[in-house]
Design a protein around this motif. Structure first.
Motif, PDB file in Angstrom:
ATOM      1  N   CYS A  72      -4.257  -6.906 -10.859  1.00 19.04           N
ATOM      2  CA  CYS A  72      -4.040  -7.142 -11.983  1.00 19.04           C
ATOM      3  C   CYS A  72      -5.115  -8.800 -12.000  1.00 19.04           C
ATOM      4  O   CYS A  72      -5.373 -10.238 -12.694  1.00 19.04           O
ATOM      5  CB  CYS A  72      -2.765  -8.096 -12.318  1.00 19.04           C
ATOM      6  SG  CYS A  72      -2.301  -6.270 -12.806  1.00 19.04           S
ATOM      7  N   MET A 132      -0.247 -10.015 -14.114  1.00 19.42           N
ATOM      8  CA  MET A 132       0.436  -9.538 -12.360  1.00 19.42           C
ATOM      9  C   MET A 132       1.970  -9.173 -12.429  1.00 19.42           C
ATOM     10  O   MET A 132       2.622  -8.384 -11.830  1.00 19.42           O
ATOM     11  CB  MET A 132      -0.579  -9.829 -11.114  1.00 19.42           C
ATOM     12  CG  MET A 132       0.282 -11.249 -11.076  1.00 19.42           C
ATOM     13  SD  MET A 132       1.530 -11.083  -9.680  1.00 19.42           S
ATOM     14  CE  MET A 132       0.516 -10.630  -8.027  1.00 19.42           C
ATOM     15  N   GLN A 192       4.038  -3.067  -4.198  1.00 20.98           N
ATOM     16  CA  GLN A 192       4.169  -3.856  -5.350  1.00 20.98           C
ATOM     17  C   GLN A 192       3.156  -4.609  -4.987  1.00 20.98           C
ATOM     18  O   GLN A 192       2.442  -5.197  -6.386  1.00 20.98           O
ATOM     19  CB  GLN A 192       5.209  -4.225  -5.256  1.00 20.98           C
ATOM     20  CG  GLN A 192       6.747  -3.430  -6.273  1.00 20.98           C
ATOM     21  CD  GLN A 192       5.950  -2.768  -7.469  1.00 20.98           C
ATOM     22  OE1 GLN A 192       5.643  -3.578  -8.121  1.00 20.98           O
ATOM     23  NE2 GLN A 192       6.213  -1.382  -7.809  1.00 20.98           N
ATOM     24  N   ARG A 237      -0.423  -4.543  -7.453  1.00 27.23           N
ATOM     25  CA  ARG A 237      -0.295  -5.950  -8.702  1.00 27.23           C
ATOM     26  C   ARG A 237      -2.299  -6.163  -8.480  1.00 27.23           C
ATOM     27  O   ARG A 237      -2.111  -6.915  -9.580  1.00 27.23           O
ATOM     28  CB  ARG A 237       0.785  -6.538  -8.796  1.00 27.23           C
ATOM     29  CG  ARG A 237       1.955  -5.173  -9.435  1.00 27.23           C
ATOM     30  CD  ARG A 237       3.350  -6.584  -9.423  1.00 27.23           C
ATOM     31  NE  ARG A 237       4.429  -5.538 -10.088  1.00 27.23           N
ATOM     32  CZ  ARG A 237       4.952  -5.450 -11.288  1.00 27.23           C
ATOM     33  NH1 ARG A 237       4.463  -6.417 -11.704  1.00 27.23           N
ATOM     34  NH2 ARG A 237       5.843  -4.330 -11.730  1.00 27.23           N
TER      35      ARG A 237
END
Lengths: 302, 268
Positions: free
Chosen positions: A98, A43, A90, A94
């Motif tokens: 991830c 991530m 973001q 992420r």
């Protein structure tokens, strides 16, 4: 600039110029340390610079299982961006791509702050109606059914508007091997400081940039004053005994954390000495007019 | 900070309505003013001074020395501060409390913690039927906070529970967690028939489960951080509950006769 000498290493009378950023901290846990690290590494991948990646991110530290909310090994990651909206985007992307996907993972807020970013509050929709909300005191968790059991994610995480990005050290040495050795020692020492990350590969960047370019489409281009191959052709900042320059960039949740990290990095380079490591330490700035945070090297000496 | 201390003189001759005795209502009052507060529930007049010896305090705490099953509505609507009862209480203790702490060392009557929305309540002894449940016409029971019962409870604790956590360390009667909307109910002792009867959502954890109803379906065992987190969050509230969540658990989903998104955890 008149250099100061510490253990035979020249230290520029210069300063690192840094900028305000938005930052957050997340704690990722997993059944064992390997998978906690894996989720954290994934991530925080492709997050070296906001110019091309949207966010700057990295691993702050490992967290012992006895200190995590669910009693499993954890890794603390920090994420930074230039605006709250971009950081929000973001974080959700992420964590969603991830961490949610990583076997056995769970994700918690690890920053207490007045402002918040959504994490589980957005990712819960992956549960397609089967997600479960759990509140305890003022903490809110979402449980999302996934193929290996459940992904547990805290609803929100803290957002600080007092984060600082762009603290840096320029490490200059005789050749590549010695300069890299000094940069590695500095990065190792700086990684031990809490509340900071070094977003570049292994903490080190070899392609420092200047603002602007001869090409219209480029916002930034190679820092020619620090390229050893251009000595003689440009207005160089390098002496004849310097053959390699590496940079360490630091993002931190607070101004003090960046100063601590730079202090630790300088101490490690100075301790290594000029024979095995670097001959000169500098810092990057834009004349002091662009960034409000100035970290003067003379204040950070060991 | 000195607490207000109300010491019981003699067993009350009628049921008492003690809901006026909250820290924020007593603040700044003199002993005479407190002694004059009407706590009668019949035509016979009874004031605080008739039943209690009052010692004034300056803090946000009230302590009752001595209790009775006729002490109704104690801590009702509590918003902040602390009420401690060294003894038993009657019905509706801590009803609609939204904050602060209510500690009862003895037993509590029915509807203890009814519709509480925040704060922390602890009952040292047993509690009656309908723990945290809504009264007639109300759509939700408890909607927040933490309630720990060290003893046992009657029937239907956690009825229409919406949010918050209830831990019952002793036994419970029939239908614990009936009509639950969400929230968490933990029972460490024996549990009567039909736990989670008509529950929509929420979590019930039973250390000694009875045979579950046919409308609860077996979801088996799976990996989740949730029990580990609640084990740690409950460590200071109830070591038994923390231990239950530390162990390996099996999930049953239901009540399929209602929405069916609730769950009952039992030891695997």
């Amino acid at each position: 600039m008149r250099p100061m000498i510490k253990n035979g290493i020249r230290i520029d009378e210069s300063f690192a110029e840094a900028f305000p950023m938005r930052g957050t901290a997340l704690l990722i846990t997993a059944p064992n340390r390997r998978w906690a690290r894996q989720a954290a590494v994934t991530m925080t991948g492709f997050a070296t610079s906001v110019i091309g990646c949207g966010a700057e991110a990295g691993i702050d530290c490992d967290v012992d299982a006895r200190e995590t909310p669910d009693g499993r090994p954890g890794v603390r990651v920090l994420l930074f961006a230039m605006s709250s909206d971009e950081l929000q985007k973001q974080v959700v992307n992420r964590v969603g791509q991830c961490v949610l996907t990583s076997p056995g993972s769970a994700c918690f807020s690890d920053l207490v702050a007045e402002d918040h970013l959504k994490v589980g509050d957005s990712l819960r929709y992956f549960g397609d109606g089967w997600q479960i909300s759990k509140k305890f005191d003022d903490r809110h968790f979402w449980r999302v059914p996934v193929m290996d059991g459940e992904f547990l994610c805290e609803g929100v995480t803290g957002l600080t508007k007092g984060a600082v990005g762009g603290g840096n050290l320029l490490i200059m040495g005789a050749d590549h091997e010695k300069t890299l050795r000094a940069a590695e020692a500095a990065a190792d020492a700086m990684n031990g400081v809490r509340d900071v990350v070094l977003p570049f590969p292994g903490g080190i960047v070899r392609s420092g940039s200047k603002v602007g370019s001869k090409y219209k489409v480029m916002f930034a281009s190679t820092n020619d004053a620090y390229c050893p191959s251009l000595r003689g052709q440009v207005n160089t900042a390098l002496e004849d005994d310097i053959g390699c320059v590496l940079e360490i960039v630091i993002d931190g949740l607070t101004e003090a954390a960046i100063a601590d990290a730079m202090r630790a990095g300088i101490a490690a380079i100075v301790k290594l000495g000029p024979r095995a490591g670097a001959r000169r330490i500098g810092a990057g700035n834009y004349g002091g007019k662009l960034g409000p945070f100035h970290f003067h090297l003379k204040d950070l000496l060991p | 900070m000195k607490p207000f201390v109300l010491t019981l003189k003699a067993s009350p001759v009628q049921r008492l309505d003690l809901s006026q005795l909250l820290p924020h209502l007593l603040a700044g009052k003199s002993i005479a003013e407190i002694a004059a507060i009407d706590i009668a529930t019949t035509r016979e007049k009874v004031s605080v001074g008739d039943v209690f010896k009052v010692a004034a305090g300056d803090g946000d705490e009230i302590r009752f020395e001595g209790g009775s099953e006729r002490f109704d509505g104690i801590g009702r609507g509590l918003q902040s501060g602390r009420i401690t009862v060294n003894g038993d209480v009657g019905m509706e203790a801590g009803r609609q409390m939204s904050g602060g702490a209510l500690n009862i060392s003895g037993r509590a009557g029915p509807y203890a913690g009814s519709c509480m929305s925040g704060g922390r309540m602890e009952i040292g002894g047993d509690a009656g039927d309908f723990l945290t449940a809504p009264r007639e016409g109300e759509m939700q029971g408890m909607t927040g906070g933490m309630l720990v019962v060290r003893g046992s409870t009657g029937e239907r604790p956690g009825d229409r529970l919406r949010r918050g956590t209830i831990v019952i360390e002793g036994h419970t009667g029939n239908c614990p967690g009936s009509r639950m909307i969400a929230g968490t109910l933990v029972v460490l002792g024996r549990c009567g028939a039909h736990p989670g009867f008509l529950m929509k959502r929420g979590t019930i954890a039973l250390a000694r489960p009875p045979v579950l109803g046919a409308t609860f379906v077996d979801s088996g065992q799976f990996a989740s951080s949730f029990p580990g987190i609640f084990s740690r969050l409950l460590q200071n509230e109830s070591r038994g509950a923390a231990k239950l969540f530390r162990g390996s658990l099996r999930r049953f989903s239901g009540d399929m006769a209602a929405l069916g998104k609730g769950e009952i955890y039992v030891p695997a």
